[in-house]
Design an enzyme around this catalytic site. Structure first.
Site, short mmCIF file in Angstrom:
data_model
loop_
_atom_site.label_atom_id
_atom_site.label_comp_id
_atom_site.label_asym_id
_atom_site.label_seq_id
_atom_site.Cartn_x
_atom_site.Cartn_y
_atom_site.Cartn_z
N LEU A 1 0.82 -1.21 0.00
CA LEU A 1 0.00 0.00 0.00
C LEU A 1 0.85 1.26 0.00
O LEU A 1 0.50 2.27 -0.62
CB LEU A 1 -0.92 0.01 1.23
CG LEU A 1 -1.89 -1.16 1.39
CD1 LEU A 1 -2.77 -0.95 2.61
CD2 LEU A 1 -2.74 -1.35 0.14
N SER B 1 -7.21 -0.86 10.10
CA SER B 1 -7.59 -2.14 9.53
C SER B 1 -8.95 -2.56 10.08
O SER B 1 -9.35 -2.13 11.17
CB SER B 1 -6.55 -3.21 9.88
OG SER B 1 -7.01 -4.51 9.58
N TYR C 1 -2.06 -8.11 16.17
CA TYR C 1 -2.36 -7.17 15.08
C TYR C 1 -3.64 -6.40 15.39
O TYR C 1 -3.67 -5.16 15.28
CB TYR C 1 -2.49 -7.94 13.77
CG TYR C 1 -2.73 -7.06 12.56
CD1 TYR C 1 -1.67 -6.39 11.96
CD2 TYR C 1 -3.99 -6.92 12.01
CE1 TYR C 1 -1.87 -5.60 10.84
CE2 TYR C 1 -4.21 -6.12 10.90
CZ TYR C 1 -3.14 -5.47 10.32
OH TYR C 1 -3.36 -4.66 9.21
N LYS D 1 -3.71 -2.33 16.09
CA LYS D 1 -4.45 -1.47 15.17
C LYS D 1 -5.61 -0.77 15.88
O LYS D 1 -5.93 0.38 15.58
CB LYS D 1 -4.97 -2.29 13.98
CG LYS D 1 -3.90 -2.64 12.96
CD LYS D 1 -3.36 -1.41 12.26
CE LYS D 1 -2.42 -1.75 11.12
NZ LYS D 1 -1.92 -0.56 10.41
N THR E 1 -1.31 -7.58 -1.01
CA THR E 1 0.04 -7.14 -0.68
C THR E 1 0.78 -8.27 0.04
O THR E 1 0.18 -9.28 0.42
CB THR E 1 0.02 -5.89 0.23
OG1 THR E 1 -0.52 -6.26 1.52
CG2 THR E 1 -0.84 -4.79 -0.37
#
Length: 336
Positions: A16, A143, A156, A160, A191
């Site tokens: 990104l 996210s 994660y 986030k 990605t």
């Protein structure tokens, strides 16, 4: 001639970040591409933009968000090269897979350093000059995992989510000085971060969570087939940099927009139940005492064991072992 506005993008060496840096360069911005390994990342960015080395609208800066000295040096280099940036985009990120019980504390520390502590330190270093300028935008690339905690990605999701709460706090603090904050809630994009090679994999397929890993792995890989290109994300970033309000939060991608809408309308237990069904996680209490619910394939195997002769079963088991691919060793790659 009017000077182009400057945007700093972290994690600009791939995914990104690279797509966004290339897009903003083509839109006429001066882009400061912050990355851990400029020697590898800048040639990719030059190729993506068609820019030449030495172009004063495309500047590479070394930045390691895990290293406080690197953050200070990057902030100093940015101000020496371009003065005060108009926008700061916190895009750099890493991903992981594994249940909370399986992940070591070092991974949690690295995740929070990359998504929260490092970005906070870089913002603290650049904010005085941005505040003095009286305008600007700080964009946090969040996210869907930060909107609702997702199983199998606890470090994660937690980091986030913390990034979003930080952004909300920051927006109130800097709004009186003319600055604003936008949180971009991203969906699934094609990605490195969603691949096996780009993910720290702590899953134990022979442990107590094996049944959950099997279901979530198959459904997750199916979902990856619908991942959008990074260039589609750049569309959302261009719009975010045009925001003028003190705080904005946008979903980028249909899956992200749908989750944000559901999260506003559905109570927490309902969202938990929906996540459980989507990921194929058994109901509460069903795995007590090791009584793991069987998958369809496992039920078929149990049925076969009841009706097929033992020699046939032995030959089938031997064949399955020969055909089964070995699980690759986890790659500990980080975002650039």
């Amino acid at each position: 001639m009017t000077e182009p506005r400057t945007v700093v993008i972290t994690g600009a060496a791939r995914g990104l970040g690279l797509a966004s840096a290339a897009r903003l360069y083509r839109e006429g911005w001066r882009v400061v591409a912050a990355m851990r390994t400029p020697d590898r990342g800048m040639p990719l960015l030059l190729a993506a933009t068609g820019a030449s080395e030495g172009d004063d609208r495309l500047i590479g800066v070394q930045l390691d968000l895990l290293d406080s000295a690197s953050i200070c040096a990057a902030a100093k280099a940015i101000e020496e090269r371009v003065g005060t940036p108009y926008a700061l985009v916190h895009n750099a990120g890493i991903s992981s897979a594994g249940m909370m019980e399986e992940t070591d504390i070092e991974l949690w520390q690295r995740m929070f350093a990359t998504h929260v502590m490092g970005p906070v330190a870089l913002t603290q270093a650049l904010l005085p000059s941005m505040r003095a300028a009286g305008e600007g935008r700080i964009v946090l690339v969040g996210s869907t995992a930060g909107v609702r905690g997702q199983p199998g990605t606890a470090p994660y999701s937690a980091s986030k989510g913390a990034m979003e709460r930080w952004g909300e706090s920051l927006a109130c603090e800097i709004a009186p000085f003319g600055l604003g904050v936008t949180v971009l809630v991203t969906g699934t994009y094609d990605t490195d971060i969603i691949t096996d090679a780009g993910t720290t994999d702590d899953r134990d397929f022979n442990g107590p969570y094996a049944r959950l890993h099997q279901s979530m792995n198959s459904r997750g890989r199916f979902a990856m087939k619908f991942a959008r290109s990074p260039e589609r994300f750049a569309d959302g970033l261009v719009k975010a940099l045009a925001d003028r309000g003190a705080f904005r939060r946008h979903g980028v991608g249909p899956d992200a927009s749908m989750l944000l809408a559901s999260n506003r309308l559905m109570p927490a237990p309902g969202m938990h139940h929906m996540s459980r069904l989507v990921l194929g996680i058994p109901r509460q209490g069903s795995m007590r005492e090791g009584a793991y619910p069987l998958t369809t394939a496992q039920r078929a195997m149990v049925f076969a064991a009841k009706v097929l002769p033992q020699p046939v079963l032995t030959r089938l088991a031997s064949l399955a072992m020969r055909l089964s691919p070995a699980k690759p060793a986890p790659d500990r790659s980080e975002a650039q």
